[in-house]
Design an enzyme around this catalytic site. Structure first.
Site, short mmCIF file in Angstrom:
data_model
loop_
_atom_site.label_atom_id
_atom_site.label_comp_id
_atom_site.label_asym_id
_atom_site.label_seq_id
_atom_site.Cartn_x
_atom_site.Cartn_y
_atom_site.Cartn_z
N ASP A 1 0.95 -1.20 -0.13
CA ASP A 1 -0.07 0.08 -0.04
C ASP A 1 0.75 1.24 0.25
O ASP A 1 2.29 1.30 0.58
CB ASP A 1 -0.98 0.07 1.43
CG ASP A 1 -1.84 1.25 1.25
OD1 ASP A 1 -2.59 1.15 0.32
OD2 ASP A 1 -1.65 1.85 1.98
N GLU B 1 1.57 -0.21 -4.88
CA GLU B 1 0.56 1.06 -5.10
C GLU B 1 1.22 2.37 -5.53
O GLU B 1 1.75 2.96 -4.49
CB GLU B 1 -0.59 1.26 -4.12
CG GLU B 1 -1.46 2.42 -4.47
CD GLU B 1 -2.42 2.61 -3.47
OE1 GLU B 1 -3.72 3.20 -3.67
OE2 GLU B 1 -1.87 2.78 -2.11
#
Length: 613
Positions: A329, A358
């Site tokens: 993330d 990400e």
């Protein structure tokens, strides 16, 4: 295997499971393994009310190489080193305080698992789901006494709905039958937050599965059952921040573990400041050190003890559960020297581990900056692949905007023309939508033709396709707020009016889209060209984007015409792909093209032509 050996293994397992630390005392990692390439582990030991503490260990082949009392004196940081001959078992760590008061702590060393992570390749298709919103398989854990949020309300966008790991396990056959090869769950670690704890991104215990989702044993059972179906498992990890109810934030070992500001300062979300040669230093600092949200303290990965804590935690989850890949993330936000170290440490122990991060920004060079790119800064410990937001925006533009020199289908061409910036563009994860953006169907106006074109694009472009749950049924919503794109899957709760897991519960439109998706996904699993092939594309003409996937055994020519007008294409344009072939069969319709000299494309159509000698 002899009965004596089996008995020895059973006794060892029993011994390992019985090793417990006393109440109020905590050791992270809670156990470790022998046999790693890196023969060190750093323990964060919390023993309250024992001032002046020091550690001692009297175990053959194990020595303490360093130790320090943290700023908060309840914590002791202990570095252990293992000799190769050390065997699995329970060792004793003695902690002694002022006045000679001592406590003996058992610490388990386990044997390593034998099966390496399966990793991710272009042959995979990842199914992303949010476990709280997918299916409720165990109502007993809907509300857990003592946690911050004890309200369950499916009518609320922000409260928990009760989905859990048992619900996922009960519907693995659905995911497998659809044609998926990997499963990505949004974070499953404990999120003991008073608000919005359902999404998982405000972790409050790095070593605990959220009990409202299940237990560590439940998660490990899910991994086993996934592997039985040849489904790989992707864990979502969050190295950038944690939840403000995390025990390590409420009682910080070192104050420098968290970036501090005179008043709350939110990150700018501008990853471009990382490498912008003109960026102001203040802009760089706000992006990197600003908090993601008020309840998500920003971590300072430059602190060596915190860096070790996060790296060891990732290794712990791989070894403990047998997972296959990490989705990382907010990859651009943490300290990037640390992220290179994180990558290197994981890949040193698990060379086959899949990893993608990400990177949500607005230019291909920004994405490539974080990967194994082709410029002089490239390092072997860089990230293998990213979530390809540039491919995502190009797909949407191609379907929604008329073609021009750089617009519409030309945007697809220009995005993939920049693949020279990556050394392995096929490691990027391509997608139509995810849990943070509007649903793909909503973004294309719920137009069935556009939905089908998008699905066919997703499954035939270079990269690893990722599929957000419900796309196969046309789930549609705009992300205002985000929770609207994270709905319950109808049929995942007892008493639901509809059950979309079962064919009889679907409308005609849903059934048609599901069968279309399933047919393409199942075909893709056996396609040499789509699973392993390289990509060749052509400059768009007449608004048509043409590209081929070229495998060792198979070639597929893909033609996309998203316009409202039919097109007739000169087949000679693609002769470098079609040379040596005499026929072409459209995988999507089963029909053969009359010849390879011309291709007739109806309006709002995509074709997958498998070339036949």
């Amino acid at each position: 295997m002899t009965k004596r050996f089996c008995l020895a293994l059973a006794l060892l397992a029993c011994t390992l499971s019985m090793a417990q630390v006393p109440p109020g005392v905590r050791i992270d990692p809670p156990h470790w393994w022998v046999g790693f390439r890196n023969a060190h582990v750093q323990l964060l030991v919390m023993v309250p009310n024992l001032p002046g503490k020091t550690a001692r260990i009297d175990e053959p082949g194990i020595r303490i190489t360093a130790q320090q009392v943290a700023e908060d004196p309840d914590y002791l940081v202990v570095d252990l080193e293992f000799e190769p001959a050390v065997k699995p078992g329970v060792i004793t760590l003695q902690i002694t305080g002022l006045g000679g008061k001592a406590i003996k702590l058992p610490y388990t060393l386990k044997p390593r698992q034998s099966a390496p992570p399966k990793g991710l390749t272009q042959a995979d298709c990842i199914y992303l789901l949010m476990p709280d919103r997918f299916a409720n398989g165990n109502v007993e854990n809907d509300v857990v006494t003592g946690m911050q949020q004890t309200t369950l309300n499916r009518d609320s966008l922000l409260l928990r709905h009760g989905g859990d790991l048992d619900g996922v396990i009960q519907h693995l056959d659905y995911i497998d039958d659809l044609g998926m090869t990997a499963l990505w769950l949004n974070p499953v670690q404990e999120n003991d937050q008073p608000l919005e704890s359902y999404h998982g991104y405000a972790i409050t215990d790095h070593y605990r599965i959220d009990p409202r989702l299940g237990s560590l044993d439940t998660y490990k059972q899910m991994v086993v059952k996934c592997h039985e179906r040849n489904l790989k498992v992707v864990m979502d990890v969050v190295p950038n921040h944690l939840g403000n109810r995390h025990y390590l934030y409420r009682k910080l070992p070192f104050s420098a573990w968290v970036h501090r500001w005179p008043e709350f300062t939110r990150t700018s979300y501008r990853a471009s400041t990382r490498h912008d040669p003109h960026a102001a230093q203040r802009d760089k600092k706000i992006f990197a050190d600003g908090w993601f949200d008020k309840h998500m303290p920003d971590l300072n990965q430059q602190h060596p003890v915190l860096a070790n804590y996060l790296i060891q935690n990732a290794i712990w989850w791989v070894e403990e559960t047998g997972l296959d890949a990490f989705r990382i993330d907010t990859y651009a936000y943490p300290d990037q020297d640390f992220m290179h170290r994180w990558n290197a440490a994981l890949l040193a122990e698990y060379p086959t581990l899949g990893m993608f991060g990400e990177v949500w920004d607005h230019a291909v060079p920004i994405q490539s900056y974080y990967t194994r790119s082709s410029d002089e800064k490239n390092r072997g410990d860089a990230l293998p692949g990213v979530t390809d937001f540039q491919a995502n925006s190009a797909i949407l533009e191609a379907l929604n905007r008329p073609s021009g020199w750089t617009e519409g289908t030309s945007r697809l061409y220009y995005v993939f023309a920049q693949d020279y910036l990556y050394t392995q563009p096929e490691r990027n994860v391509v997608f139509l939508d995810n849990h943070d953006v509007s649903r793909f169907a909503a973004q294309v106006g719920d137009d069935s033709a556009k939905i089908r074109m998008g699905i066919a694009l997703l499954l035939s472009l270079r990269g690893i396709p990722m599929w957000y749950y419900g796309t196969e049924l046309g789930f549609s919503a705009f992300s205002n707020p985000d929770a609207k794109v994270r709905p319950d899957f109808p049929g995942g709760w007892k008493g639901d009016a509809r059950n979309l897991f079962a064919p009889q519960g679907r409308s005609a439109r849903e059934s048609g889209l599901f069968e279309f998706s399933r047919r393409l996904l199942q075909h893709r699993k056996t396609s040499d060209a789509l699973c392993t092939g390289s990509m060749v594309h052509f400059v768009p003409e007449q608004g048509v984007y043409a590209y081929a996937r070229v495998g060792k055994k198979q070639r597929i020519l893909c033609l996309l015409n998203p316009s409202d007008e039919a097109k007739t294409l000169d087949g000679m344009r693609y002769s470098e792909i079609t040379q040596g072939y005499t026929r072409a069969r459209d995988v999507l319709t089963g029909k053969e093209a009359p010849n390879l000299r011309t291709f007739d494309l109806p309006a709002k159509t995509i074709r997958w032509y498998e070339l036949i000698p």
